[in-house]
Design an enzyme around this catalytic site. Sequence first.
Site, PDB file in Angstrom:
ATOM      1  N   CYS A   1       0.814  -1.228   0.000  1.00  0.00           N
ATOM      2  CA  CYS A   1       0.000   0.000   0.000  1.00  0.00           C
ATOM      3  C   CYS A   1       0.845   1.276   0.000  1.00  0.00           C
ATOM      4  O   CYS A   1       0.323   2.364  -0.244  1.00  0.00           O
ATOM      5  CB  CYS A   1      -0.941   0.007   1.195  1.00  0.00           C
TER       6      CYS A   1
ATOM      7  N   HIS B   1      -3.357   7.053   3.054  1.00  0.00           N
ATOM      8  CA  HIS B   1      -3.771   5.787   2.456  1.00  0.00           C
ATOM      9  C   HIS B   1      -5.130   5.410   3.035  1.00  0.00           C
ATOM     10  O   HIS B   1      -5.343   5.487   4.246  1.00  0.00           O
ATOM     11  CB  HIS B   1      -2.716   4.722   2.768  1.00  0.00           C
TER      12      HIS B   1
ATOM     13  N   ASN C   1     -10.263  -0.297   0.527  1.00  0.00           N
ATOM     14  CA  ASN C   1      -8.806  -0.147   0.502  1.00  0.00           C
ATOM     15  C   ASN C   1      -8.289  -0.664  -0.844  1.00  0.00           C
ATOM     16  O   ASN C   1      -8.329  -1.859  -1.102  1.00  0.00           O
ATOM     17  CB  ASN C   1      -8.215  -0.943   1.672  1.00  0.00           C
TER      18      ASN C   1
HETATM   19  N1  COA Z   1     -17.915  -9.417   9.952  1.00  0.00           N
HETATM   20  C1  COA Z   1     -18.289  -9.770  11.179  1.00  0.00           C
HETATM   21  N2  COA Z   1     -17.420 -10.145  12.133  1.00  0.00           N
HETATM   22  C2  COA Z   1     -16.114 -10.149  11.799  1.00  0.00           C
HETATM   23  C3  COA Z   1     -15.654  -9.788  10.531  1.00  0.00           C
HETATM   24  C4  COA Z   1     -16.618  -9.413   9.577  1.00  0.00           C
HETATM   25  N3  COA Z   1     -16.308  -9.037   8.326  1.00  0.00           N
HETATM   26  N4  COA Z   1     -14.327  -9.889  10.496  1.00  0.00           N
HETATM   27  C5  COA Z   1     -13.932 -10.296  11.719  1.00  0.00           C
HETATM   28  N5  COA Z   1     -15.024 -10.459  12.508  1.00  0.00           N
HETATM   29  C6  COA Z   1     -15.091 -10.881  13.900  1.00  0.00           C
HETATM   30  C7  COA Z   1     -13.865 -11.657  14.323  1.00  0.00           C
HETATM   31  O1  COA Z   1     -13.996 -13.011  13.937  1.00  0.00           O
HETATM   32  C8  COA Z   1     -13.900 -11.483  15.819  1.00  0.00           C
HETATM   33  O2  COA Z   1     -14.842 -12.378  16.352  1.00  0.00           O
HETATM   34  P1  COA Z   1     -14.574 -13.106  17.771  1.00  0.00           P
HETATM   35  O3  COA Z   1     -14.464 -11.977  18.751  1.00  0.00           O
HETATM   36  O4  COA Z   1     -15.762 -13.960  17.910  1.00  0.00           O
HETATM   37  O5  COA Z   1     -13.281 -13.831  17.578  1.00  0.00           O
HETATM   38  C9  COA Z   1     -14.459 -10.076  15.993  1.00  0.00           C
HETATM   39  O6  COA Z   1     -15.089  -9.750  14.745  1.00  0.00           O
HETATM   40  C10 COA Z   1     -13.404  -9.048  16.302  1.00  0.00           C
HETATM   41  O7  COA Z   1     -12.319  -9.258  15.418  1.00  0.00           O
HETATM   42  P2  COA Z   1     -11.064  -8.335  15.408  1.00  0.00           P
HETATM   43  O8  COA Z   1     -10.156  -8.760  14.310  1.00  0.00           O
HETATM   44  O9  COA Z   1     -10.491  -8.241  16.780  1.00  0.00           O
HETATM   45  O10 COA Z   1     -11.770  -6.953  15.054  1.00  0.00           O
HETATM   46  P3  COA Z   1     -11.165  -5.528  14.978  1.00  0.00           P
HETATM   47  O11 COA Z   1     -11.938  -4.614  15.806  1.00  0.00           O
HETATM   48  O12 COA Z   1      -9.683  -5.529  15.136  1.00  0.00           O
HETATM   49  O13 COA Z   1     -11.478  -5.141  13.476  1.00  0.00           O
HETATM   50  C11 COA Z   1     -10.374  -5.024  11.363  1.00  0.00           C
HETATM   51  C12 COA Z   1     -10.963  -5.921  12.415  1.00  0.00           C
HETATM   52  C13 COA Z   1      -9.760  -5.890  10.274  1.00  0.00           C
HETATM   53  C14 COA Z   1     -11.467  -4.161  10.771  1.00  0.00           C
HETATM   54  C15 COA Z   1      -9.298  -4.106  12.010  1.00  0.00           C
HETATM   55  O14 COA Z   1      -8.406  -4.858  12.771  1.00  0.00           O
HETATM   56  C16 COA Z   1      -8.524  -3.342  11.005  1.00  0.00           C
HETATM   57  O15 COA Z   1      -9.056  -2.510  10.304  1.00  0.00           O
HETATM   58  N6  COA Z   1      -7.197  -3.550  10.899  1.00  0.00           N
HETATM   59  C17 COA Z   1      -6.378  -2.899   9.932  1.00  0.00           C
HETATM   60  C18 COA Z   1      -6.593  -3.523   8.605  1.00  0.00           C
HETATM   61  C19 COA Z   1      -5.942  -2.737   7.512  1.00  0.00           C
HETATM   62  O16 COA Z   1      -6.099  -1.560   7.427  1.00  0.00           O
HETATM   63  N7  COA Z   1      -5.220  -3.418   6.639  1.00  0.00           N
HETATM   64  C20 COA Z   1      -4.603  -2.848   5.522  1.00  0.00           C
HETATM   65  C21 COA Z   1      -3.402  -2.087   5.908  1.00  0.00           C
HETATM   66  S1  COA Z   1      -2.694  -1.395   4.511  1.00  0.00           S
END
Ligand code: COA
Length: 313
Positions: free
Chosen positions: A115, A240, A270
């Site tokens: 990215c 980004h 993204n």
């Molecule tokens: N829909 C519903 N539930 C979902 C899900 C979805 N699309 N994706 C994950 N979950 C669930 C998980 O399984 C987890 O369930 P559990 O508590 O039963 O295990 C729960 O939601 C929380 O997951 P978690 O990964 O801790 O959530 P989060 O608050 O960290 O949010 C992201 C997840 C991916 C949105 C967040 O971590 C994020 O944005 N990270 C950065 C990603 C990014 O920007 N990447 C590119 C960088 S260039």
Amino acid sequence: MADIKAEIRGLGKHIPERILTNSDLEKFLDTSDEWITTRTGIKQRRIAEEWEKASDIALPAAEEALSNAGISPKDIDAVIVATSTPDMTFPSTACFLADKLNCSKPMAFDLSAACSGFIYGLSMADAFIKSGQYKNILVVGTEVFSQIIDWNDRSTAVIFGDGAGAVVVSASEGDSDILSSVMKSDGSHWGSLYCPVGEKLRMRGRETFKLAIKSMETASKKALQKAGITLNDIKLVIPHQANIRIINALAERMDLPNEKVYSNIHIYGNTSAASIPIAFYDAWKEGKLDKGDYILLTAFGGGLTWGAIVLKF
Ligand code: COA
């Protein structure tokens, strides 16, 4: 002779036609519009057709950037394509694009910095121009992430989208210039976000989230310092488009009012290396940028890689 400056002379964008909304995702994934919206800010993303490769969606973006710059493809000395989803391992997507554009045998190569690729590419274009080696460089971010996504993995399938953005950077003696750039990497965190050859993308969301905010903040401050200006001088920060919560947290840590931070993640998701040039283009088209404005670009991605650029538009 006056110093050579590197001017952003033209911008272009192209997004595939097909829209995939959060409600579309609800039909085949255990997810909800509410979860995706509150956790990421994304409402919809664009998805390329199966036959559409990175160079196909880059082409209209590049053509528009060239036309806005008033530059013929024949006058392009170098084509730099930032992508993690190239048409082939080789030849480079840049070679395909240069051929489709009918350029006159420019230097052409792909740049792999996930990215952060567009920031890396723009910084390289700046260096090539200021060294006197080249006069006109096409820098493109183009991605078809839909083709490396595991559509059964709800934690990544909801985040990414396809698209392309392009800029023409030209040598100039005017006022516009790329003033500073910062580019960093740390391979020890590779496991946060990666895609093995021939396989699908994997991500550790939480880890990525924290690292993203900190690294973009540090790079942005360093780039401002190198440019000799402050955040008060900046008209718009174009980060980004990874996640609206990352963007908001960055704004909060940098004490930036919302109107100074651009976001279009709700409509495109993204788009990795394409996200900054697409956002730059949209901000410009929406009349948020005028010639002479100071702009801060900052990115973060797999590698890990991160960086920032301060420029005078
Ligand atoms: N829909 C519903 N539930 C979902 C899900 C979805 N699309 N994706 C994950 N979950 C669930 C998980 O399984 C987890 O369930 P559990 O508590 O039963 O295990 C729960 O939601 C929380 O997951 P978690 O990964 O801790 O959530 P989060 O608050 O960290 O949010 C992201 C997840 C991916 C949105 C967040 O971590 C994020 O944005 N990270 C950065 C990603 C990014 O920007 N990447 C590119 C960088 S260039």
